[in-house]
Design a protein around this motif. Structure first.
Motif, PDB file in Angstrom:
ATOM      1  N   SER A   5       2.617 -24.119   7.284  1.00  0.00           N
ATOM      2  CA  SER A   5       1.163 -24.122   7.115  1.00  0.00           C
ATOM      3  C   SER A   5       0.490 -24.644   8.378  1.00  0.00           C
ATOM      4  CB  SER A   5       0.769 -24.980   5.917  1.00  0.00           C
ATOM      5  OG  SER A   5      -0.650 -25.119   5.842  1.00  0.00           O
ATOM      6  N   PRO A   6      -0.595 -24.036   8.825  1.00  0.00           N
ATOM      7  CA  PRO A   6      -1.295 -24.549  10.008  1.00  0.00           C
ATOM      8  C   PRO A   6      -2.021 -25.869   9.751  1.00  0.00           C
ATOM      9  CG  PRO A   6      -2.495 -22.707   9.059  1.00  0.00           C
ATOM     10  CD  PRO A   6      -1.199 -22.792   8.321  1.00  0.00           C
ATOM     11  N   ASN A   7      -2.221 -26.194   8.473  1.00  0.00           N
ATOM     12  CA  ASN A   7      -2.904 -27.443   8.132  1.00  0.00           C
ATOM     13  C   ASN A   7      -1.941 -28.621   7.957  1.00  0.00           C
ATOM     14  OD1 ASN A   7      -5.410 -26.085   8.042  1.00  0.00           O
ATOM     15  ND2 ASN A   7      -5.045 -25.472   5.908  1.00  0.00           N
ATOM     16  N   ALA A   8      -0.669 -28.357   7.996  1.00  0.00           N
ATOM     17  CA  ALA A   8       0.316 -29.427   7.818  1.00  0.00           C
ATOM     18  C   ALA A   8       0.407 -30.277   9.081  1.00  0.00           C
ATOM     19  CB  ALA A   8       1.687 -28.823   7.493  1.00  0.00           C
ATOM     20  N   PRO A   9       0.738 -31.558   8.928  1.00  0.00           N
ATOM     21  CA  PRO A   9       0.896 -32.401  10.118  1.00  0.00           C
ATOM     22  C   PRO A   9       2.123 -32.004  10.919  1.00  0.00           C
ATOM     23  CG  PRO A   9       1.569 -33.599   8.156  1.00  0.00           C
ATOM     24  CD  PRO A   9       0.975 -32.313   7.673  1.00  0.00           C
ATOM     25  N   SER A  10       2.110 -32.297  12.185  1.00  0.00           N
ATOM     26  CA  SER A  10       3.254 -31.973  13.037  1.00  0.00           C
ATOM     27  C   SER A  10       4.397 -32.947  12.787  1.00  0.00           C
ATOM     28  CB  SER A  10       2.845 -32.017  14.515  1.00  0.00           C
ATOM     29  OG  SER A  10       2.470 -33.337  14.886  1.00  0.00           O
ATOM     30  N   LYS A  11       5.586 -32.507  13.133  1.00  0.00           N
ATOM     31  CA  LYS A  11       6.759 -33.373  12.949  1.00  0.00           C
ATOM     32  C   LYS A  11       6.658 -34.635  13.803  1.00  0.00           C
ATOM     33  CE  LYS A  11      10.686 -31.672  14.297  1.00  0.00           C
ATOM     34  NZ  LYS A  11      11.945 -30.884  14.317  1.00  0.00           N
ATOM     35  N   ARG A  12       6.043 -34.532  14.972  1.00  0.00           N
ATOM     36  CA  ARG A  12       5.869 -35.706  15.833  1.00  0.00           C
ATOM     37  C   ARG A  12       4.923 -36.715  15.188  1.00  0.00           C
ATOM     38  NH1 ARG A  12       6.574 -37.111  21.220  1.00  0.00           N
ATOM     39  NH2 ARG A  12       7.652 -35.115  21.532  1.00  0.00           N
ATOM     40  N   ASP A  13       3.871 -36.247  14.506  1.00  0.00           N
ATOM     41  CA  ASP A  13       2.950 -37.163  13.840  1.00  0.00           C
ATOM     42  C   ASP A  13       3.619 -37.856  12.660  1.00  0.00           C
ATOM     43  OD1 ASP A  13       1.044 -36.423  15.646  1.00  0.00           O
ATOM     44  OD2 ASP A  13      -0.005 -35.043  14.300  1.00  0.00           O
ATOM     45  N   GLU A  35      -0.493 -42.547   4.139  1.00  0.00           N
ATOM     46  CA  GLU A  35       0.730 -42.949   3.441  1.00  0.00           C
ATOM     47  C   GLU A  35       1.223 -41.859   2.508  1.00  0.00           C
ATOM     48  OE1 GLU A  35       0.018 -45.560  -0.023  1.00  0.00           O
ATOM     49  OE2 GLU A  35      -1.901 -46.003   0.948  1.00  0.00           O
ATOM     50  N   ASP A  36       0.308 -41.150   1.837  1.00  0.00           N
ATOM     51  CA  ASP A  36       0.724 -40.076   0.932  1.00  0.00           C
ATOM     52  C   ASP A  36       1.351 -38.919   1.698  1.00  0.00           C
ATOM     53  OD1 ASP A  36      -0.232 -41.465  -1.276  1.00  0.00           O
ATOM     54  OD2 ASP A  36      -2.255 -40.667  -1.046  1.00  0.00           O
ATOM     55  N   ALA A  37       0.790 -38.589   2.865  1.00  0.00           N
ATOM     56  CA  ALA A  37       1.363 -37.503   3.663  1.00  0.00           C
ATOM     57  C   ALA A  37       2.759 -37.856   4.149  1.00  0.00           C
ATOM     58  CB  ALA A  37       0.446 -37.183   4.844  1.00  0.00           C
ATOM     59  N   LEU A  38       2.972 -39.117   4.532  1.00  0.00           N
ATOM     60  CA  LEU A  38       4.300 -39.536   4.981  1.00  0.00           C
ATOM     61  C   LEU A  38       5.287 -39.516   3.826  1.00  0.00           C
ATOM     62  CD1 LEU A  38       6.174 -40.667   7.146  1.00  0.00           C
ATOM     63  CD2 LEU A  38       5.348 -42.953   6.574  1.00  0.00           C
ATOM     64  N   ARG A  39       4.867 -39.968   2.667  1.00  0.00           N
ATOM     65  CA  ARG A  39       5.753 -39.978   1.509  1.00  0.00           C
ATOM     66  C   ARG A  39       6.161 -38.553   1.122  1.00  0.00           C
ATOM     67  NH1 ARG A  39       2.556 -42.178  -1.629  1.00  0.00           N
ATOM     68  NH2 ARG A  39       3.149 -44.358  -1.434  1.00  0.00           N
ATOM     69  N   ARG A  40       5.212 -37.643   1.112  1.00  0.00           N
ATOM     70  CA  ARG A  40       5.541 -36.256   0.765  1.00  0.00           C
ATOM     71  C   ARG A  40       6.442 -35.617   1.817  1.00  0.00           C
ATOM     72  NH1 ARG A  40      -0.077 -36.110  -0.670  1.00  0.00           N
ATOM     73  NH2 ARG A  40      -0.509 -35.201   1.388  1.00  0.00           N
ATOM     74  N   SER A  41       6.218 -35.955   3.073  1.00  0.00           N
ATOM     75  CA  SER A  41       7.036 -35.359   4.139  1.00  0.00           C
ATOM     76  C   SER A  41       8.484 -35.804   4.049  1.00  0.00           C
ATOM     77  CB  SER A  41       6.442 -35.718   5.506  1.00  0.00           C
ATOM     78  OG  SER A  41       5.123 -35.229   5.640  1.00  0.00           O
ATOM     79  N   LEU A  42       8.713 -37.088   3.840  1.00  0.00           N
ATOM     80  CA  LEU A  42      10.078 -37.592   3.760  1.00  0.00           C
ATOM     81  C   LEU A  42      10.783 -37.118   2.496  1.00  0.00           C
ATOM     82  CD1 LEU A  42       9.621 -41.253   5.082  1.00  0.00           C
ATOM     83  CD2 LEU A  42      10.329 -39.217   6.338  1.00  0.00           C
ATOM     84  N   SER A  43      10.026 -36.881   1.426  1.00  0.00           N
ATOM     85  CA  SER A  43      10.643 -36.409   0.187  1.00  0.00           C
ATOM     86  C   SER A  43      11.097 -34.955   0.285  1.00  0.00           C
ATOM     87  CB  SER A  43       9.663 -36.566  -0.979  1.00  0.00           C
ATOM     88  OG  SER A  43       8.508 -35.751  -0.793  1.00  0.00           O
ATOM     89  N   ARG A  44      10.668 -34.232   1.312  1.00  0.00           N
ATOM     90  CA  ARG A  44      11.098 -32.844   1.501  1.00  0.00           C
ATOM     91  C   ARG A  44      12.555 -32.763   1.942  1.00  0.00           C
ATOM     92  NH1 ARG A  44       7.169 -28.901   2.684  1.00  0.00           N
ATOM     93  NH2 ARG A  44       8.526 -28.105   4.351  1.00  0.00           N
ATOM     94  N   MET A  45      13.100 -33.856   2.470  1.00  0.00           N
ATOM     95  CA  MET A  45      14.491 -33.864   2.932  1.00  0.00           C
ATOM     96  C   MET A  45      15.399 -34.377   1.823  1.00  0.00           C
ATOM     97  SD  MET A  45      14.257 -35.249   6.865  1.00  0.00           S
ATOM     98  CE  MET A  45      13.423 -36.766   6.386  1.00  0.00           C
TER      99      MET A  45
END
Length: 371
Positions: free
Chosen positions: A70-78, A118-128
């Motif tokens: 998605s173009p609206n998703a944060p980058s992996k570096r962020d 914090e919610d974006a980080l939690r969702r990102s890490l839960s994808r792995m």
């Protein structure tokens, strides 16, 4: 103006000059302000330069399995940069990340566009998945310590009980010496002795705190090492001195050193050692310890094994003591062994759980280790 004064002014002028620091976000000029208040993130620029020079940060980012379409998703570096900043700031909860949202300088140093929520980080890490995380972070952690494994070293094993609060995955009520009745995790840790460099940590549910649950993690660490990188010794507490654990190391020809529990067979072994006259003489670096060797075959072992017994003089007086008549409370007192009251009963608050083999007799303290 004297020479000393000119030298002092030159040093002050040099300190006020901006220093060029290469970071993941590009070159940044750092200038010291002796009149401003200190900030906890002031040293981040120099740590970021270390990450850039060694290539550790870029390798950590590139090997991460996270991916977005998605173009609206944060980058992996962020995402990973926010996680790193939270760890460096000492945060232990996702909610604490909110305090970093206004720090634009730290994000610029790490080459980030923004600090995510914090919610974006939690969702990102839960994808792995757990397997993906282990395959990603395992080689990164091992690569940071491999340079220290070229010389003889000792691998230490330890199990730590971590009390938990709230609802967390794997939280179970089991053995918890600090908070009895509180759910916990069992952390099986493997690290380089003396250097305290962690090789791996296995987080298990609270009921999986036994040595049998720590054995697969140890075997996994040993299998990742080349024969030249293998430890000279695997060292652990009395909980690891059982037959399955020892047999696994013996099959791999891996030297080990474990304490033994204060079982009946170990007590008989200690009793026999007092009559021996071939105890080693303590040297200047032995801290008063003398040693003797013997063999022992416990009921749960399939063969006899070499045992080393250590002893040294106790520092406390075990003889009878009596106050003088003119002192307050001048009644006779009898010294008791450690762990017992003067009446011979077990004091309140003590446990009947087996302790490491330690006996006090004739003013000596003896300890047993299976080698």
């Amino acid at each position: 103006m004297g020479e000393a004064k000119r030298r002092q002014l030159a040093l002050q002028a040099q300190a006020l000059e901006a220093m060029a620091v290469d970071t993941p976000g590009g070159r940044i000029h750092v200038q010291w302000d002796h009149g401003a208040s200190a900030t906890p993130n002031a040293q981040l620029a120099f740590f970021a330069e270390f990450l850039t020079t060694t290539g550790v940060y870029d390798s950590w980012l590139d090997s991460c399995p996270l991916s977005y379409t998605s173009p609206n998703a944060p980058s992996k570096r962020d995402v990973l940069g926010t996680w790193l900043l939270a760890i460096l700031a000492g945060h232990n909860r996702y909610a604490h990340i909110t305090a970093l949202r206004g720090d634009a300088v730290s994000a610029q140093i790490l080459g980030m566009k923004k600090i995510i929520s914090e919610d974006a980080l939690r969702r990102s890490l839960s994808r792995m998945s757990a397997q993906q995380s282990q395959e990603w972070l395992g080689p990164q952690l091992m690569g940071s310590v491999q340079a220290a494994l070229s010389t003889p070293w000792i691998l230490d094993i330890d199990t730590t009980i971590k009390p938990l609060y709230g609802k967390q995955s794997g939280a179970q009520v089991s053995y918890n010496p600090h908070k009895p009745g509180r759910p916990s995790h069992a952390l099986h840790t493997y690290w380089v002795g003396s250097l305290r460099l962690v090789l791996d940590v296995v987080v298990s549910p609270g009921k999986e705190h036994s040595a049998a649950k720590a054995r697969p993690g140890l075997i996994g660490v040993l299998d990742k090492l080349t024969p030249e990188q293998r430890p000279a010794l695997v060292r652990g507490d009395c909980g690891f001195g059982n037959e399955p654990f020892i047999a696994e190391l013996e099959d791999r020809a891996q030297p080990y050193l474990f304490k033994l529990r204060q079982s009946a067979g170990v007590k008989k072994l200690l009793t026999r050692q007092f009559a021996r006259d071939d105890w080693s003489t303590p040297g200047p670096s032995d801290q008063g310890w003398s040693a003797v060797e013997d063999t022992l075959k416990l009921s749960g072992w399939d063969k006899s094994r070499r045992v080393v017994v250590l002893r040294r003089a106790v520092k406390t007086d075990l003889a009878l003591s009596r106050k003088a008549k003119n002192e307050p409370g001048a009644q006779g007192r009898r010294a008791a062994p450690r762990g017992q009251s003067r009446s011979g009963a077990q004091p309140q608050g003590t446990s009947n759980r087996r302790r490491p083999a330690t006996l006090e007799r004739m003013g000596r303290t003896d300890r047993v280790a299976d080698a």
